[in-house]
Design a protein around this motif. Structure first.
Motif, PDB file in Angstrom:
ATOM      1  N   ALA A 197     -10.199  -0.714  49.111  1.00  0.00           N
ATOM      2  CA  ALA A 197      -9.408  -1.890  49.491  1.00  0.00           C
ATOM      3  C   ALA A 197      -9.206  -1.945  51.002  1.00  0.00           C
ATOM      4  CB  ALA A 197      -8.052  -1.846  48.804  1.00  0.00           C
ATOM      5  N   LEU A 198      -9.036  -3.155  51.480  1.00  0.00           N
ATOM      6  CA  LEU A 198      -8.627  -3.400  52.851  1.00  0.00           C
ATOM      7  C   LEU A 198      -7.122  -3.167  52.893  1.00  0.00           C
ATOM      8  CD1 LEU A 198      -9.420  -4.443  55.686  1.00  0.00           C
ATOM      9  CD2 LEU A 198      -8.919  -6.739  54.853  1.00  0.00           C
ATOM     10  N   VAL A 199      -6.687  -2.160  53.652  1.00  0.00           N
ATOM     11  CA  VAL A 199      -5.283  -1.776  53.679  1.00  0.00           C
ATOM     12  C   VAL A 199      -4.503  -2.562  54.728  1.00  0.00           C
ATOM     13  CG1 VAL A 199      -3.684   0.143  54.070  1.00  0.00           C
ATOM     14  CG2 VAL A 199      -5.844   0.551  52.902  1.00  0.00           C
ATOM     15  N   LYS A 200      -5.136  -2.760  55.877  1.00  0.00           N
ATOM     16  CA  LYS A 200      -4.434  -3.393  56.992  1.00  0.00           C
ATOM     17  C   LYS A 200      -5.454  -4.034  57.919  1.00  0.00           C
ATOM     18  CE  LYS A 200      -1.365  -2.230  60.801  1.00  0.00           C
ATOM     19  NZ  LYS A 200      -0.582  -1.205  61.453  1.00  0.00           N
ATOM     20  N   HIS A 201      -5.041  -5.103  58.579  1.00  0.00           N
ATOM     21  CA  HIS A 201      -5.892  -5.681  59.615  1.00  0.00           C
ATOM     22  C   HIS A 201      -5.021  -6.282  60.709  1.00  0.00           C
ATOM     23  CE1 HIS A 201      -5.141  -9.281  57.174  1.00  0.00           C
ATOM     24  NE2 HIS A 201      -5.237  -9.935  58.317  1.00  0.00           N
ATOM     25  N   GLU A 260      -6.836 -15.694  57.002  1.00  0.00           N
ATOM     26  CA  GLU A 260      -6.685 -16.434  55.753  1.00  0.00           C
ATOM     27  C   GLU A 260      -7.346 -15.634  54.639  1.00  0.00           C
ATOM     28  OE1 GLU A 260      -8.066 -20.435  56.260  1.00  0.00           O
ATOM     29  OE2 GLU A 260      -6.763 -20.762  57.992  1.00  0.00           O
ATOM     30  N   ASP A 261      -7.022 -15.953  53.406  1.00  0.00           N
ATOM     31  CA  ASP A 261      -7.525 -15.176  52.266  1.00  0.00           C
ATOM     32  C   ASP A 261      -9.042 -15.079  52.245  1.00  0.00           C
ATOM     33  OD1 ASP A 261      -4.941 -14.715  51.442  1.00  0.00           O
ATOM     34  OD2 ASP A 261      -4.954 -16.263  49.891  1.00  0.00           O
ATOM     35  N   ASP A 262      -9.728 -16.193  52.523  1.00  0.00           N
ATOM     36  CA  ASP A 262     -11.191 -16.155  52.502  1.00  0.00           C
ATOM     37  C   ASP A 262     -11.737 -15.320  53.660  1.00  0.00           C
ATOM     38  OD1 ASP A 262     -10.340 -18.103  54.316  1.00  0.00           O
ATOM     39  OD2 ASP A 262     -12.071 -19.390  53.986  1.00  0.00           O
ATOM     40  N   GLU A 263     -11.066 -15.346  54.799  1.00  0.00           N
ATOM     41  CA  GLU A 263     -11.499 -14.528  55.946  1.00  0.00           C
ATOM     42  C   GLU A 263     -11.251 -13.046  55.665  1.00  0.00           C
ATOM     43  OE1 GLU A 263     -10.707 -17.726  59.537  1.00  0.00           O
ATOM     44  OE2 GLU A 263      -9.026 -16.506  58.830  1.00  0.00           O
ATOM     45  N   ALA A 264     -10.103 -12.729  55.075  1.00  0.00           N
ATOM     46  CA  ALA A 264      -9.810 -11.340  54.706  1.00  0.00           C
ATOM     47  C   ALA A 264     -10.828 -10.835  53.688  1.00  0.00           C
ATOM     48  CB  ALA A 264      -8.394 -11.221  54.161  1.00  0.00           C
TER      49      ALA A 264
END
Length: 97
Positions: free
Chosen positions: A58-62, A78-82
């Motif tokens: 998972a992506l934890v932080k950005h 945004e959700d699609d970018e994440a």
């Protein structure tokens, strides 16, 4: 929509064994259209932390930074970018090892 134009990835060492699984730090150069609210002439990059624990990834932080000033921007992807960032990290985290 953002485009990833370059990247680096490093394994994050956990000398005290506090974190479960493995963590990877990505620095992703991104390009966004001029009409995007994130756009800046100085360019942008995303610092992303990606976690791999057994089969769970998972992506934890950005965080989003302006390239030339290293200024942390108060924006979220945004959700699609994440999802683009997370998919990219999933494909490339093994390059750190």
């Amino acid at each position: 929509m953002l485009t990833i134009t370059g990247f680096s990835v490093e394994f994050v060492k956990d000398p005290f064994g506090i974190l479960k699984g493995k963590r990877y730090e990505f620095l992703l150069d991104i390009d966004v259209p001029e009409e995007d609210e994130l756009y800046t002439e100085n360019g942008l990059y995303v610092r992303a932390i990606y976690s791999v624990e057994d089969e769970k990834q998972a992506l934890v932080k950005h965080e989003i930074f302006e390239k030339s000033t290293e200024l942390l921007l108060d924006f979220e992807l945004e959700d699609d970018e994440a999802a683009i960032v997370e998919s990219f990290c999933k494909e490339h985290y093994m390059e750190a090892e």
